[in-house]
Enzyme design. Structure first.
Site, PDB file in Angstrom:
ATOM      1  N   GLU A 258       0.758   3.963   1.671  1.00  0.00           N
ATOM      2  CA  GLU A 258       1.120   4.453   3.002  1.00  0.00           C
ATOM      3  C   GLU A 258       2.277   3.663   3.604  1.00  0.00           C
ATOM      4  O   GLU A 258       3.207   4.235   4.180  1.00  0.00           O
ATOM      5  CB  GLU A 258      -0.071   4.368   3.962  1.00  0.00           C
ATOM      6  CG  GLU A 258      -1.289   5.128   3.511  1.00  0.00           C
ATOM      7  CD  GLU A 258      -2.299   4.257   2.761  1.00  0.00           C
ATOM      8  OE1 GLU A 258      -1.901   3.539   1.816  1.00  0.00           O
ATOM      9  OE2 GLU A 258      -3.486   4.294   3.112  1.00  0.00           O
TER      10      GLU A 258
ATOM     11  N   CYS B 211      -6.587   1.891   5.367  1.00  0.00           N
ATOM     12  CA  CYS B 211      -7.180   0.623   5.810  1.00  0.00           C
ATOM     13  C   CYS B 211      -6.646   0.270   7.206  1.00  0.00           C
ATOM     14  O   CYS B 211      -5.762   0.951   7.731  1.00  0.00           O
ATOM     15  CB  CYS B 211      -6.828  -0.476   4.808  1.00  0.00           C
ATOM     16  SG  CYS B 211      -5.082  -0.975   4.878  1.00  0.00           S
TER      17      CYS B 211
ATOM     18  N   CYS C  20      -2.757  -0.114   7.313  1.00  0.00           N
ATOM     19  CA  CYS C  20      -2.060   1.165   7.203  1.00  0.00           C
ATOM     20  C   CYS C  20      -2.288   2.035   8.433  1.00  0.00           C
ATOM     21  O   CYS C  20      -1.373   2.710   8.893  1.00  0.00           O
ATOM     22  CB  CYS C  20      -2.485   1.881   5.930  1.00  0.00           C
ATOM     23  SG  CYS C  20      -1.958   1.010   4.435  1.00  0.00           S
TER      24      CYS C  20
ATOM     25  N   HIS D 197       0.851  -1.195   0.000  1.00  0.00           N
ATOM     26  CA  HIS D 197       0.000   0.000   0.000  1.00  0.00           C
ATOM     27  C   HIS D 197       0.883   1.240   0.000  1.00  0.00           C
ATOM     28  O   HIS D 197       1.979   1.244   0.577  1.00  0.00           O
ATOM     29  CB  HIS D 197      -0.904   0.017   1.226  1.00  0.00           C
ATOM     30  CG  HIS D 197      -1.965  -1.025   1.219  1.00  0.00           C
ATOM     31  ND1 HIS D 197      -3.135  -0.893   1.939  1.00  0.00           N
ATOM     32  CD2 HIS D 197      -2.053  -2.220   0.582  1.00  0.00           C
ATOM     33  CE1 HIS D 197      -3.889  -1.958   1.746  1.00  0.00           C
ATOM     34  NE2 HIS D 197      -3.250  -2.776   0.930  1.00  0.00           N
TER      35      HIS D 197
END
EC number: 3.5.4.33
Length: 148
Positions: free
Chosen positions: A49, A77, A80, A47
């Site tokens: 992040e 999410c 993260c 991801h």
């Protein structure tokens, strides 16, 4: 957030869900930026992040990002959100809520939960319409491509 949108666009052009993340230090210098890389790296933790946090900690040679701000185009999410709390970020700024997996304010609230050992400032809805449009356009094109 404008730079995060640019990074997200680049990720989308590479076949990734267009999410971009940018981390700045207390002097407003960009110390990390990343787009999603799940498909390219075949990594479920790829991801934007997570990658930006890893890059920032390596850049600063410190896992604590207490003087840093993370800008991300979509509400993070649970994975993260956990990394954001663990990295001790000072401020999270995100674009659009994620009603399915948003773990900052929408579906869950990990930063303010009793399980969180660090509480950070959060600002949502920055360039919300642009962030939403980018995601909707990308998903619409992807659905169109899949039709016979």
């Amino acid at each position: 957030m404008s730079r995060a949108l640019e990074v997200a666009e680049a990720a989308g052009n590479c076949g990734e869900v267009p999410i971009g993340a940018v981390i700045i230090d207390s002097f407003e210098n960009v110390i990390a930026e990343a787009g999603n890389r799940k498909q390219r790296d075949q990594d479920p933790t790829g991801h934007a992040e997570i990658i930006a946090i890893k890059t920032a900690t390596q850049s600063l040679q410190n896992w604590r990002l207490q003087d840093c701000t993370l800008y991300v185009t979509l509400e993070p999410c649970p994975m993260c959100a956990g990394a954001i709390v663990q990295s001790r970020l000072k401020l999270l700024v995100y674009g659009v809520d994620d009603p399915k997996t948003g773990a900052i304010r929408t579906a869950m609230n990990i930063p303010d939960s009793a399980a969180s050992n660090h509480h950070l400032q959060v600002i949502g809805g920055i360039l919300e319409a642009d962030c939403r449009q980018q995601l909707q356009t990308w998903f619409a094109a992807r659905r169109k491509k899949k039709k016979p």
